[in-house]
Design an enzyme around this catalytic site. Sequence first.
Site, mmCIF file in Angstrom:
data_model
loop_
_atom_site.group_PDB
_atom_site.id
_atom_site.type_symbol
_atom_site.label_atom_id
_atom_site.label_comp_id
_atom_site.label_asym_id
_atom_site.label_seq_id
_atom_site.Cartn_x
_atom_site.Cartn_y
_atom_site.Cartn_z
ATOM 1 N N LYS A 174 87.037 3.668 -36.363
ATOM 2 C CA LYS A 174 85.912 4.568 -36.037
ATOM 3 C C LYS A 174 85.368 4.227 -34.648
ATOM 4 O O LYS A 174 85.089 5.113 -33.840
ATOM 5 C CB LYS A 174 84.802 4.442 -37.094
ATOM 6 C CG LYS A 174 85.152 5.102 -38.407
ATOM 7 C CD LYS A 174 84.194 4.726 -39.535
ATOM 8 C CE LYS A 174 84.710 5.320 -40.858
ATOM 9 N NZ LYS A 174 84.005 4.856 -42.049
ATOM 10 N N GLN A 205 79.051 1.590 -44.306
ATOM 11 C CA GLN A 205 80.426 1.558 -44.812
ATOM 12 C C GLN A 205 80.459 1.148 -46.290
ATOM 13 O O GLN A 205 79.843 0.157 -46.683
ATOM 14 C CB GLN A 205 81.269 0.584 -43.954
ATOM 15 C CG GLN A 205 82.739 0.562 -44.284
ATOM 16 C CD GLN A 205 83.479 1.865 -43.938
ATOM 17 O OE1 GLN A 205 83.072 2.600 -43.046
ATOM 18 N NE2 GLN A 205 84.542 2.153 -44.652
ATOM 19 N N ASP A 215 77.519 10.870 -42.888
ATOM 20 C CA ASP A 215 78.394 10.856 -44.063
ATOM 21 C C ASP A 215 78.093 12.037 -44.987
ATOM 22 O O ASP A 215 78.887 12.340 -45.874
ATOM 23 C CB ASP A 215 78.145 9.569 -44.871
ATOM 24 C CG ASP A 215 79.244 8.536 -44.714
ATOM 25 O OD1 ASP A 215 80.395 8.939 -44.486
ATOM 26 O OD2 ASP A 215 78.931 7.341 -44.830
#
Length: 290
Positions: A54, A98, A123
């Site tokens: 990422k 995460q 997200d």
Amino acid sequence: MAARLLEGKFFAAEIKKSVYIEVENFKKNQGITPGLAVIIVGENAASKVYVANKHKACEELGIYSEVIRMAETISKQELLEQIASLNKNTAIHGILLQLPLPEALRNDEAELLKAIHPDKDVDGFHPVNVGKLATGQEHLVPCTPAGCIKILELANIEIAGKHAVIIGRSNIVGKPMANLLLARHATVTICHSRTVDLPSITSQADILIVAIGKAHFVTKDMVKPGAVVIDVGINRLADKKLVGDVNFEEVKEVAGAITPVPGGVGLLTIAMLLSNTVKAAVLQHNTKNS
Ligand code: GUN
């Protein structure tokens, strides 16, 4: 007849190209660099690789990227304080915690995800964004299902009126996937571990999306000839080989189109994260100036 191969690299490159242009324009016109913060707690090896990917992808596209590494022993309170500080940080437009979290924090996952400001929730996991998606007001949408939709759209695969069957009912993939397909006028069926006679349902699918985390679960007898098969699974076999939830070798002989693993949906997830980060930056800029 072998299926059309839906390779993630082509679609991801297309998305990244348009994100790059958006980033450049936003910098030039507003003087703002979109910024993403990724929080990683503990030492999960797979998560470390995902987070590094990422970070690298952000750098390639000119997005500011910060990786915040926290020890496995961190308390919920310390994590909440870190999130609160990022919510206030004007250089950061997207925040990603995460997953999976270490065992000790697993029960706090929902509370921690809810602490991220909905406008910075790249997200799409915050209940506000989940609710928006469920009510047809798509805002920041979970990256993996958004990537599956992009594959279908960029490959010119019709969604409206088609029967889409999803195997898996997770909050990250299955449920948002259903809402995204519904909003695009598919008839949607969600199957899961308690579904009775799964093959009788999956074999009716024009579009079959599989996200359960079981290697080679979908076999050719479960697939309607000509169906579009999107494989979200990433499973590591004993010999270290990565495979999807679909038995690719046999299903490709009956499907009309299929995504490979590796090299399929996974590449789109990062591209959609970058896209969400720019979207979040533009949104926050517009909100500030309205
Ligand atoms: N771990 C694996 N996939 C994801 C994802 O899409 N978002 C977050 N936050 N963690 C993940």
